[in-house]
Design an enzyme around this catalytic site. Structure first.
Site, mmCIF file in Angstrom:
data_model
loop_
_atom_site.group_PDB
_atom_site.id
_atom_site.type_symbol
_atom_site.label_atom_id
_atom_site.label_comp_id
_atom_site.label_asym_id
_atom_site.label_seq_id
_atom_site.Cartn_x
_atom_site.Cartn_y
_atom_site.Cartn_z
ATOM 1 N N GLU A 38 112.800 -33.870 66.245
ATOM 2 C CA GLU A 38 112.894 -32.977 67.394
ATOM 3 C C GLU A 38 114.284 -32.329 67.439
ATOM 4 O O GLU A 38 115.225 -32.827 66.825
ATOM 5 C CB GLU A 38 112.680 -33.802 68.676
ATOM 6 C CG GLU A 38 111.316 -34.478 68.758
ATOM 7 C CD GLU A 38 110.207 -33.533 69.223
ATOM 8 O OE1 GLU A 38 110.367 -32.299 69.125
ATOM 9 O OE2 GLU A 38 109.170 -34.045 69.688
ATOM 10 N N ASN B 47 108.902 -25.874 68.934
ATOM 11 C CA ASN B 47 110.347 -26.006 69.175
ATOM 12 C C ASN B 47 111.127 -26.160 67.859
ATOM 13 O O ASN B 47 112.305 -26.478 67.877
ATOM 14 C CB ASN B 47 110.625 -27.190 70.109
ATOM 15 C CG ASN B 47 110.150 -28.517 69.528
ATOM 16 O OD1 ASN B 47 109.681 -28.576 68.386
ATOM 17 N ND2 ASN B 47 110.265 -29.581 70.310
ATOM 18 N N HIS C 280 110.404 -28.318 65.428
ATOM 19 C CA HIS C 280 110.420 -29.656 64.818
ATOM 20 C C HIS C 280 109.653 -29.656 63.493
ATOM 21 O O HIS C 280 108.711 -28.893 63.304
ATOM 22 C CB HIS C 280 109.943 -30.749 65.785
ATOM 23 C CG HIS C 280 108.477 -30.828 66.058
ATOM 24 N ND1 HIS C 280 107.959 -30.782 67.329
ATOM 25 C CD2 HIS C 280 107.407 -30.987 65.246
ATOM 26 C CE1 HIS C 280 106.644 -30.909 67.273
ATOM 27 N NE2 HIS C 280 106.291 -31.030 66.020
HETATM 28 C C1 GLP Z 1 102.984 -32.238 65.218
HETATM 29 C C2 GLP Z 1 103.304 -32.963 63.890
HETATM 30 C C3 GLP Z 1 103.985 -32.035 62.929
HETATM 31 C C4 GLP Z 1 103.228 -30.732 62.919
HETATM 32 C C5 GLP Z 1 103.460 -30.009 64.208
HETATM 33 C C6 GLP Z 1 102.687 -28.710 64.341
HETATM 34 O O1 GLP Z 1 103.625 -32.784 66.316
HETATM 35 N N1 GLP Z 1 104.073 -34.138 64.003
HETATM 36 O O2 GLP Z 1 104.030 -32.634 61.643
HETATM 37 O O3 GLP Z 1 103.695 -29.924 61.865
HETATM 38 O O4 GLP Z 1 103.261 -30.850 65.321
HETATM 39 O O5 GLP Z 1 101.338 -28.956 64.547
HETATM 40 P P1 GLP Z 1 100.231 -27.845 64.462
HETATM 41 O O6 GLP Z 1 100.033 -27.564 63.010
HETATM 42 O O7 GLP Z 1 99.030 -28.455 65.089
HETATM 43 O O8 GLP Z 1 100.742 -26.644 65.188
#
Ligand code: GLP
Length: 244
Positions: free
Chosen positions: A143, A136, A138
């Site tokens: 968020e 999304n 973030h």
């Molecule tokens: C999580 C973390 C983020 C991270 C994101 C993507 O919720 N808080 O810092 O960058 O989601 O995660 P992933 O790399 O597993 O797709």
């Protein structure tokens, strides 16, 4: 913004590690801003290899992580402290007392957040901030919202983030509902920003965040306003970009 597009996850990880290693070579006592998530795991493995081979050293490095769940102690295998220990800190020569994460178990979260901001400033600010990106948009746990949050703060996670992160827990009910994260202002103060993303599931948000309008409903879009951002993608995450 500079885009580096690698063929696959291994290439993305190596290219991202090279960016971080370059900052460490320029300043062996630099301040690294670090991220968790599945995306940077390969990058951390490359950095650990580089350290084992004596190419880089974390001996004089200070680190600050982006975020942490509320209520999970560092001994919990889904806490971000545990993640960092397992994926990087236990594999390199870093001084553990120089590694910092927000304390999601602090009694007074607001006070802890203010102290975390102050610690970053006292360390001279973050030289390079590593970021993954959520589906999304973030970054950290900032968020989608109506205004970009400025400083480190507690946050209620969205259902989409809870669901995305539930893959790492036994049950979705075990995923913490709250977290603490650096704010967008904290991230934007970093001297340099490195974004990593891989896989086709990130292609749409990569395009939206880095070629669409800058809006707080897509938190990562704010990075378009940062003067020194490197975005390292694999070919799948880059597949919807139309770069010159
Ligand atoms: C999580 C973390 C983020 C991270 C994101 C993507 O919720 N808080 O810092 O960058 O989601 O995660 P992933 O790399 O597993 O797709």
């Amino acid at each position: 913004m500079e885009f580096i597009i690698a063929e696959d996850y291994e290439g993305m990880s190596r290219a991202a590690a090279d960016v971080v290693a370059g900052v460490m070579a320029d300043d062996p006592s630099c301040v690294l801003g670090l991220a968790t998530g599945s995306t940077p795991i390969g990058m951390y493995a490359c950095l650990a290899d580089d350290c084992a081979q004596g190419k880089i050293s974390f001996k004089d490095v200070t680190t600050f992580n982006l975020d942490e769940y509320v209520g999970l102690p560092g001994t919990h295998d889904q806490s971000y402290r545990y993640f960092m220990d397992e994926n990087l800190f236990n594999k390199v020569d870093v001084n553990k007392t120089s590694t910092h994460l927000p304390d999601g178990c602090a009694g007074n979260l607001d006070q802890m957040c203010a102290e975390y901001e102050a610690q970053i400033q006292q360390a001279g600010g973050v030289d390079i901030q590593v970021l993954g990106i959520g589906h999304n948009g973030h970054i950290g746990f900032n968020e989608p919202c109506e205004d970009f949050p400025v400083a480190t703060h507690p946050v209620d996670l969205t259902e989409s983030t809870i669901n995305a992160n539930s893959r790492l827990f036994d049950d979705v009910a075990d995923v913490p509902r709250r977290a603490v994260t650096m704010g967008i202002g904290t991230i934007m103060k970093a001297h340099k920003v490195l974004v990593v993303a891989n896989g086709s599931g990130k292609a749409a948000i990569v395009k939206e965040a880095f070629t669409g309008p800058v809006v707080p409903s897509v938190p990562a879009s704010v990075l378009q306003l940062h003067p020194d951002v490197t975005i390292v993608l694999d070919s799948e995450a880059a597949s919807e970009l139309e770069l010159m």
